[in-house]
Design a protein around this motif. Structure first.
Motif, PDB file in Angstrom:
ATOM      1  N   GLY A  94       0.794  -1.212   0.000  1.00  0.00           N
ATOM      2  CA  GLY A  94       0.000   0.000   0.000  1.00  0.00           C
ATOM      3  C   GLY A  94       0.832   1.270   0.000  1.00  0.00           C
ATOM      4  O   GLY A  94       0.296   2.353  -0.237  1.00  0.00           O
ATOM      5  N   GLU A  95       2.139   1.162   0.243  1.00  0.00           N
ATOM      6  CA  GLU A  95       2.993   2.341   0.276  1.00  0.00           C
ATOM      7  C   GLU A  95       3.637   2.593  -1.085  1.00  0.00           C
ATOM      8  O   GLU A  95       3.730   1.706  -1.927  1.00  0.00           O
ATOM      9  CB  GLU A  95       4.071   2.186   1.349  1.00  0.00           C
ATOM     10  N   THR A  96       4.142   3.827  -1.254  1.00  0.00           N
ATOM     11  CA  THR A  96       4.803   4.233  -2.485  1.00  0.00           C
ATOM     12  C   THR A  96       6.281   4.499  -2.198  1.00  0.00           C
ATOM     13  O   THR A  96       6.630   5.078  -1.164  1.00  0.00           O
ATOM     14  CB  THR A  96       4.159   5.506  -3.061  1.00  0.00           C
ATOM     15  N   THR A  97       7.160   4.060  -3.101  1.00  0.00           N
ATOM     16  CA  THR A  97       8.596   4.316  -2.982  1.00  0.00           C
ATOM     17  C   THR A  97       9.130   4.633  -4.376  1.00  0.00           C
ATOM     18  O   THR A  97       8.368   4.855  -5.313  1.00  0.00           O
ATOM     19  CB  THR A  97       9.319   3.114  -2.344  1.00  0.00           C
ATOM     20  N   TYR A  98      10.476   4.681  -4.530  1.00  0.00           N
ATOM     21  CA  TYR A  98      11.092   4.984  -5.820  1.00  0.00           C
ATOM     22  C   TYR A  98      11.893   3.797  -6.342  1.00  0.00           C
ATOM     23  O   TYR A  98      12.591   3.116  -5.570  1.00  0.00           O
ATOM     24  CB  TYR A  98      12.058   6.165  -5.703  1.00  0.00           C
ATOM     25  N   LEU A  99      11.813   3.564  -7.645  1.00  0.00           N
ATOM     26  CA  LEU A  99      12.801   2.772  -8.379  1.00  0.00           C
ATOM     27  C   LEU A  99      13.795   3.776  -8.946  1.00  0.00           C
ATOM     28  O   LEU A  99      13.444   4.611  -9.786  1.00  0.00           O
ATOM     29  CB  LEU A  99      12.141   1.966  -9.491  1.00  0.00           C
ATOM     30  N   ASP A 100      15.051   3.733  -8.475  1.00  0.00           N
ATOM     31  CA  ASP A 100      16.085   4.696  -8.877  1.00  0.00           C
ATOM     32  C   ASP A 100      17.030   4.020  -9.864  1.00  0.00           C
ATOM     33  O   ASP A 100      17.608   2.967  -9.569  1.00  0.00           O
ATOM     34  CB  ASP A 100      16.841   5.157  -7.633  1.00  0.00           C
ATOM     35  N   THR A 101      17.184   4.612 -11.032  1.00  0.00           N
ATOM     36  CA  THR A 101      18.119   4.111 -12.054  1.00  0.00           C
ATOM     37  C   THR A 101      19.190   5.174 -12.278  1.00  0.00           C
ATOM     38  O   THR A 101      18.873   6.339 -12.590  1.00  0.00           O
ATOM     39  CB  THR A 101      17.382   3.823 -13.368  1.00  0.00           C
ATOM     40  N   TYR A 102      20.467   4.758 -12.114  1.00  0.00           N
ATOM     41  CA  TYR A 102      21.586   5.694 -12.254  1.00  0.00           C
ATOM     42  C   TYR A 102      22.538   5.136 -13.297  1.00  0.00           C
ATOM     43  O   TYR A 102      22.964   3.979 -13.224  1.00  0.00           O
ATOM     44  CB  TYR A 102      22.307   5.866 -10.918  1.00  0.00           C
ATOM     45  N   ALA A 103      22.890   5.968 -14.282  1.00  0.00           N
ATOM     46  CA  ALA A 103      23.830   5.573 -15.343  1.00  0.00           C
ATOM     47  C   ALA A 103      24.858   6.666 -15.531  1.00  0.00           C
ATOM     48  O   ALA A 103      24.501   7.850 -15.637  1.00  0.00           O
ATOM     49  CB  ALA A 103      23.085   5.301 -16.641  1.00  0.00           C
ATOM     50  N   MET A 104      26.165   6.278 -15.651  1.00  0.00           N
ATOM     51  CA  MET A 104      27.262   7.247 -15.735  1.00  0.00           C
ATOM     52  C   MET A 104      28.238   6.837 -16.825  1.00  0.00           C
ATOM     53  O   MET A 104      28.578   5.661 -16.983  1.00  0.00           O
ATOM     54  CB  MET A 104      27.987   7.325 -14.388  1.00  0.00           C
ATOM     55  N   PRO A 179      27.254  12.758 -22.871  1.00  0.00           N
ATOM     56  CA  PRO A 179      28.383  13.330 -23.614  1.00  0.00           C
ATOM     57  C   PRO A 179      29.600  13.524 -22.717  1.00  0.00           C
ATOM     58  O   PRO A 179      29.528  13.485 -21.492  1.00  0.00           O
ATOM     59  CB  PRO A 179      27.827  14.672 -24.068  1.00  0.00           C
ATOM     60  N   SER A 180      30.751  13.715 -23.387  1.00  0.00           N
ATOM     61  CA  SER A 180      31.934  14.202 -22.676  1.00  0.00           C
ATOM     62  C   SER A 180      31.979  15.713 -22.844  1.00  0.00           C
ATOM     63  O   SER A 180      31.404  16.268 -23.778  1.00  0.00           O
ATOM     64  CB  SER A 180      33.208  13.548 -23.217  1.00  0.00           C
ATOM     65  N   VAL A 181      32.648  16.384 -21.931  1.00  0.00           N
ATOM     66  CA  VAL A 181      32.779  17.837 -21.987  1.00  0.00           C
ATOM     67  C   VAL A 181      34.261  18.169 -21.924  1.00  0.00           C
ATOM     68  O   VAL A 181      34.933  17.817 -20.929  1.00  0.00           O
ATOM     69  CB  VAL A 181      32.024  18.518 -20.844  1.00  0.00           C
ATOM     70  N   ASP A 182      34.768  18.791 -23.009  1.00  0.00           N
ATOM     71  CA  ASP A 182      36.200  19.107 -23.087  1.00  0.00           C
ATOM     72  C   ASP A 182      37.048  17.872 -22.860  1.00  0.00           C
ATOM     73  O   ASP A 182      38.085  17.909 -22.173  1.00  0.00           O
ATOM     74  CB  ASP A 182      36.570  20.196 -22.069  1.00  0.00           C
ATOM     75  N   GLY A 183      36.586  16.745 -23.401  1.00  0.00           N
ATOM     76  CA  GLY A 183      37.329  15.499 -23.257  1.00  0.00           C
ATOM     77  C   GLY A 183      37.160  14.816 -21.932  1.00  0.00           C
ATOM     78  O   GLY A 183      37.800  13.778 -21.670  1.00  0.00           O
ATOM     79  N   ASN A 184      36.315  15.319 -21.085  1.00  0.00           N
ATOM     80  CA  ASN A 184      36.128  14.730 -19.751  1.00  0.00           C
ATOM     81  C   ASN A 184      34.875  13.864 -19.723  1.00  0.00           C
ATOM     82  O   ASN A 184      33.810  14.255 -20.206  1.00  0.00           O
ATOM     83  CB  ASN A 184      36.003  15.829 -18.708  1.00  0.00           C
ATOM     84  N   ASN A 185      35.028  12.686 -19.132  1.00  0.00           N
ATOM     85  CA  ASN A 185      33.889  11.807 -18.903  1.00  0.00           C
ATOM     86  C   ASN A 185      33.241  12.147 -17.559  1.00  0.00           C
ATOM     87  O   ASN A 185      33.644  13.072 -16.866  1.00  0.00           O
ATOM     88  CB  ASN A 185      34.339  10.354 -18.931  1.00  0.00           C
ATOM     89  N   GLY A 186      32.226  11.350 -17.142  1.00  0.00           N
ATOM     90  CA  GLY A 186      31.558  11.560 -15.857  1.00  0.00           C
ATOM     91  C   GLY A 186      30.159  12.108 -15.957  1.00  0.00           C
ATOM     92  O   GLY A 186      29.518  12.369 -14.932  1.00  0.00           O
ATOM     93  N   SER A 187      29.654  12.311 -17.191  1.00  0.00           N
ATOM     94  CA  SER A 187      28.258  12.730 -17.289  1.00  0.00           C
ATOM     95  C   SER A 187      27.352  11.588 -16.821  1.00  0.00           C
ATOM     96  O   SER A 187      27.677  10.410 -16.977  1.00  0.00           O
ATOM     97  CB  SER A 187      27.921  13.149 -18.713  1.00  0.00           C
ATOM     98  N   ALA A 188      26.218  11.935 -16.224  1.00  0.00           N
ATOM     99  CA  ALA A 188      25.334  10.903 -15.650  1.00  0.00           C
ATOM    100  C   ALA A 188      23.879  11.360 -15.694  1.00  0.00           C
ATOM    101  O   ALA A 188      23.577  12.551 -15.604  1.00  0.00           O
ATOM    102  CB  ALA A 188      25.732  10.595 -14.204  1.00  0.00           C
ATOM    103  N   TRP A 189      23.000  10.375 -15.865  1.00  0.00           N
ATOM    104  CA  TRP A 189      21.559  10.580 -15.737  1.00  0.00           C
ATOM    105  C   TRP A 189      21.050   9.709 -14.588  1.00  0.00           C
ATOM    106  O   TRP A 189      21.527   8.585 -14.372  1.00  0.00           O
ATOM    107  CB  TRP A 189      20.822  10.187 -17.022  1.00  0.00           C
TER     108      TRP A 189
END
Length: 523
Positions: A94-104, A179-189
């Protein structure tokens, strides 16, 4: 409240640091998840995460350098918010929670990779479409930011029936670029998808199938985390339904209802019925274990409507919708006393009692009347009930003086007696029947008849008559006398006889007594 995480470290081109990129991912992901913790439901609730999975790619600069090698391209995992150590665990049914998806993005791709998530829920879990999907984006080397653009973070209309999540941003191809920024990785959604627990789940996986476009060796990451749920929390019960109430008297009502569809996870232990007046009558409540419930103390001649609420171990639920209104009757009471009582003598033993019904029946129909006639000079008192006026009383005492009165009865009770009628004197009547009649044979043609004198009925007995009748052909004979015994003569010898007696006064002849036992005369 959702908080922003600490900034990620920029990855370098150093081989040593490149080999440590999985560790960098774990630290970055943990930072993001910790930063996105909602207001906890319990002190030990946390993000429960599945294992981190990676795609592999050929490092793009290494191709240019002529020394190609493989490395991780994108790392991702899923988690959900809950307390898995307390009792009961959460989330609960009966309760609500989150399914969290993280990609980097952790590797150096030759082109911008695009991710396409599909959310797959096990039985007992559904999307909480009344809640908002939340999206977060991290630029390399910068703090995570929430994305509120309707195109970049669309809502439930962009989640297909089989769980595919897409957007309509021009140039993104329906997915989300890393994307990469100025050749740098680490972008994430990061995507926080609200889910609701509808039934117990014991270790079935929450899954995000993360498809990735960029020629990765593993184009789809199946990200899973086992979900464990607690029982539905016990809450106060829902409201009863189908309330129907009606007056049972001027001051009481009965309230019937159906139990609530939801007992809150705990058996209903009682109900409270409440009746409120819309016209100024007193409000009353009453408790009961089941339908119906009877209430008292209502105000007569008022309009009421009633509702009901249920109670269980967790508390008391909301009031139901009110039933239709009803009117309590006017107050009822015993009727007033009849009036105008008048007596008409019918005979020495009977009289007709007429009367006028009372001015008030107490708002309850009169069901009967009672006439009572009392003698002022020793006559026998008599009482008789009747449905209306007049009432005729019999077996009064002849020659006696009487006066009569009347009471009325309804469902509430019996009134006081009316005033007495004027007195009347009954005329004398013929005497009653003599009793204890016996015969004694005297001779072959005579017998002595003894008896007990009857009531004279208002006039002295002047004579008695004995009658002896033969059952086998003897001559019937009569004899008069002033008192017991009387001798009958000229009977037929040798015949069987039986005798009876009557009394006479100025009013007339009485009724013959019962016969004596049969006797036979000698020859």
């Amino acid at each position: 409240m959702l908080h922003r995480p600490r900034a990620h470290r920029r990855p370098t081109r150093s081989r040593v640091l490149r080999r440590l990129s999985p560790l960098v991912l774990v630290v970055a992901l943990a930072t993001a998840v910790i930063g996105l913790v909602p207001a906890p439901a319990s002190a030990v609730a946390k993000w429960n995460s599945g294992s981190t999975k990676y795609t592999t790619i050929t490092n793009c600069p290494s191709i240019i350098w002529g020394n190609p090698y493989q490395e991780f391209g994108i790392g991702a995992f899923v988690s959900y918010w809950g307390d898995q150590t307390s009792n009961p665990i959460t989330p609960r049914v009966g309760e609500t929670t989150y399914l969290d998806t993280y990609a980097m993005r952790v590797g150096s791709h030759c082109s911008t990779p695009i991710i396409y998530p599909r959310f797959v829920l096990p039985a007992g879990v559904e999307f909480a479409k009344n809640e908002v999907i939340k999206c977060y984006y991290t630029r390399p080397g910068q703090a995570q930011q929430q994305v509120t653009s309707a195109s970049e973070c669309p809502q439930w209309s962009n989640v297909s029936a089989n769980g595919y999540y897409s957007n309509s941003v021009n140039g993104w191809g329906g997915g989300w670029p890393l994307p990469s920024v100025d050749g740098n990785n680490g972008s994430a959604w990061e995507f926080l998808v609200p889910i609701r627990i509808t039934a117990p789940v014991n270790g079935a996986n929450l899954t995000t199938e993360l498809s990735i476009a960029d020629g990765n060796a593993g184009p789809t990451l199946n990200l899973t985390v086992p979900l464990w749920t607690g029982p539905a929390p016990v809450t106060a019960p829902g409201a009863p339904t189908n309330v129907v109430a009606g007056a049972t008297s001027p001051t009481s009502a009965q309230v019937a209802f159906s139990p609530p569809a939801n007992d809150g996870g705990s058996a209903v232990t009682g109900y409270t019925a409440r009746c409120e007046s819309t016209t100024g009558g007193a409000t009353q409540t009453a408790n009961g274990n089941a339908s119906p419930i009877n209430l008292t103390g209502l105000t007569p001649n008022q309009t009421y409507a009633c509702d009901v609420r249920a109670t269980n171990a967790a508390g008391t639920g909301a009031w139901s919708a009110k039933g239709t209104t009803f009117q309590t009757p006017q107050a009822t009471s015993k009727p007033g006393a009849p009036t105008g009582v008048n007596v008409t003598v019918l005979s020495g033993k009977s009289a007709r009692v007429a009367f006028t019904p009372p001015a008030s029946n107490g708002n309850s129909a009169i069901t009967s009347y009672r006439a009572q006639c009392l003698s002022t000079d020793g006559g026998t008192a008599r009482t008789l009930d009747g449905a209306s006026s007049p009432i005729t009383l019999t077996t009064l005492s002849p020659g006696k003086t009487y006066r009569c009165r009347v009471s009325a009865t309804n469902a509430i009770g019996t009134s006081a007696y009316s005033a007495y009628s004027p007195t009347v004197k009954l005329p004398a009547a013929a005497p009653e029947r003599p009793t204890n009649v016996t015969a004694t044979v005297l001779t072959s043609s005579s017998a002595r008849i003894a008896f007990t004198a009857p009531a004279a009925n208002g006039s002295p007995i002047t004579t008695y008559r004995v009658q002896c009748v033969s059952s086998d052909g003897g001559t019937t004979r009569s004899a008069d006398g002033a008192s017991s015994p009387i001798t009958a003569t000229r009977l037929t010898p040798g015949k069987a006889y039986r005798c009876r007696v009557r009394a006479t006064n100025a009013a007339g002849d009485g009724i013959y007594s019962a016969y004596t036992a049969s006797f036979r005369l000698p020859v």
